[in-house]
Design a protein around this motif. Structure first.
Motif, short mmCIF file in Angstrom:
data_model
loop_
_atom_site.label_atom_id
_atom_site.label_comp_id
_atom_site.label_asym_id
_atom_site.label_seq_id
_atom_site.Cartn_x
_atom_site.Cartn_y
_atom_site.Cartn_z
N TRP A 167 0.89 -1.23 -0.06
CA TRP A 167 -0.10 -0.04 -0.15
C TRP A 167 0.92 1.30 -0.07
O TRP A 167 1.76 1.49 0.66
CB TRP A 167 -0.93 -0.02 1.38
N LEU A 168 0.48 2.28 -0.74
CA LEU A 168 1.04 3.63 -0.62
C LEU A 168 -0.15 4.39 0.19
O LEU A 168 -1.21 4.57 0.02
CB LEU A 168 1.00 4.24 -2.01
N LEU A 169 0.53 4.98 1.35
CA LEU A 169 -0.33 5.92 2.32
C LEU A 169 0.05 7.15 2.18
O LEU A 169 1.28 7.54 2.05
CB LEU A 169 -0.22 5.45 3.91
N HIS A 199 -3.66 3.83 -1.14
CA HIS A 199 -3.87 3.19 -2.47
C HIS A 199 -3.19 2.10 -2.62
O HIS A 199 -1.97 1.93 -2.18
CB HIS A 199 -3.10 4.37 -3.55
N GLN A 200 -3.81 1.04 -3.00
CA GLN A 200 -3.12 -0.27 -3.01
C GLN A 200 -2.08 -0.24 -4.42
O GLN A 200 -2.57 0.16 -5.42
CB GLN A 200 -3.94 -1.51 -3.23
N THR A 259 -4.25 1.52 -7.21
CA THR A 259 -5.83 2.30 -7.07
C THR A 259 -5.68 3.73 -6.92
O THR A 259 -4.77 4.44 -6.55
CB THR A 259 -6.35 1.42 -6.23
N GLY A 260 -7.13 4.26 -6.85
CA GLY A 260 -7.26 5.65 -6.62
C GLY A 260 -7.47 6.55 -7.78
O GLY A 260 -7.40 6.23 -8.79
N PRO A 261 -7.66 7.81 -7.39
CA PRO A 261 -8.05 8.78 -8.30
C PRO A 261 -6.84 8.96 -9.45
O PRO A 261 -7.18 9.15 -10.42
CB PRO A 261 -8.03 10.13 -7.46
N SER A 262 -5.64 8.89 -8.92
CA SER A 262 -4.48 8.72 -10.08
C SER A 262 -4.14 7.13 -10.20
O SER A 262 -4.46 6.55 -9.28
CB SER A 262 -3.29 9.55 -9.62
N ASN A 263 -3.59 6.89 -11.28
CA ASN A 263 -3.49 5.41 -11.44
C ASN A 263 -1.92 4.81 -11.55
O ASN A 263 -1.68 3.67 -11.78
CB ASN A 263 -4.19 4.85 -12.57
#
Length: 327
Positions: free
Chosen positions: A70-72, A138-139, A274-278
């Motif tokens: 994960w990115l936090l 974001h995973q 994952t998330g708004p940016s990819n």
């Protein structure tokens, strides 16, 4: 990567050699570089004291199905950011922790072994921490560059012939998933403390024979569950401007843009998320001018890139290990 001074060239060659084979004997590195064993050993010691060089074993989340990566991005009140970053840095499951957004955001990566562990970190511990304003998790789905492939692989510090002479011979592939078992934990812990620990030292740490330790270590590396990496302060060589980029690419261009990022000399890490940016990338540049040229010329020229958020690291708190780190 831009050239550096002659005085630093040998240091860069030694670091590049260690990225290719972090456990290579100094004698082997010295032979390829055309210097004495004593010179390599002396430079290694100096890099440890002056450039934060550490050689450490790393569990590879990208290879082990039981680990989620994960990115936090933790937005904080300014007075709490440093304490939160340092608290996260003390956790064994975190790495690459830095202060961004003018010191009001903590970014880090975390490896979690189960959904319960993820829930405990993301829904339990962090939300109850004072001074946290917002948490974005974001995973990481696919790594394009980083991990066993170090930043200096693209530096040109070593000639192709030198790099080939220092690259480790491929180990026989082992069938089955890449898994670090409970029995492996003492071995992995010893390598996490010192990736260049000798086989007698690993034998003492594990209670297993040297031959058994070597076989098991070879198998873990061949399977991709473990690799030995180097960390160092890129600022020691004039690259004082690490920056995280959150990139939005058109879905049809996601893989193409990720593969292109992996070839850029400035990119130390790139992954799909994952998330708004990819896409997320970490770029290392000399200064703001170098960063601007990268964003406007190299990244801006990629077909399919729609949006870029750039977040310079104000301070790096943890790379692979937690210790005071200039940069």
């Amino acid at each position: 990567m831009e050239s550096t001074t002659v005085g630093d060239a040998l240091d860069l060659q030694i670091l590049h050699a260690l990225e290719l084979d972090a456990r290579a004997p100094f004698s082997r590195i010295a032979t390829v570089l055309g210097v004495s064993d004593q010179t390599v050993a002396r430079r290694f010691r100096r890099l440890r004291s002056e450039a934060g060089l550490r050689v450490v074993g790393v569990r590879c989340a990208a290879a082990e199905d039981s680990l989620d990566h994960w990115l936090l991005r933790v937005r904080c009140a300014p007075e709490g950011a440093t304490a939160i970053a340092e608290a996260l840095a003390k956790r064994p499951d975190t790495a690459w922790i830095g202060l961004t957004s003018g010191g009001t955001e903590v970014t880090c990566t975390a490896n979690v072994r189960s959904r319960d562990d993820a829930d405990d970190l993301l829904l339990g511990k962090l939300p109850r921490t004072p001074h946290i304003v917002d948490i974005r998790a974001h995973q990481l789905l696919h790594r394009f560059y980083g991990g066993p492939s170090g930043w200096l692989h693209k530096s040109g510090a070593l000639s192709p012939e030198q790099a080939a002479a220092l690259a480790t011979a491929p180990l026989p592939e082992h069938p089955g998933p890449a898994v670090i078992t409970t029995e492996d934990e003492p071995l992995v812990a010893a390598l996490e403390a010192d990736g260049r620990a000798t086989y007698p030292e690993l034998q003492k740490a594990t209670g297993r024979s040297e031959s058994a330790v070597k076989r098991r270590m070879d198998r873990l590396v061949a399977s991709g569950a473990l690799y030995v990496d180097v960390e160092f302060d890129s600022g020691h060589f004039g690259f004082r401007h690490p920056t995280m980029l959150c990139i939005t690419a058109a879905p049809r261009a996601l893989h193409t843009v990720g593969e292109a990022l992996a070839t850029h000399p400035e990119v130390a890490y790139a992954a799909a998320t994952t998330g708004p940016s990819n896409l997320v990338a970490v770029v290392i540049t000399r200064d703001t001018g170098h960063l601007y040229r990268y964003l406007s010329e190299r990244l801006g020229a990629l077909e399919g890139v729609e949006h870029v958020e750039s977040m310079p690291f104000l301070r790096r708190v943890k790379q692979l290990t937690y210790r005071p780190f200039r940069g």
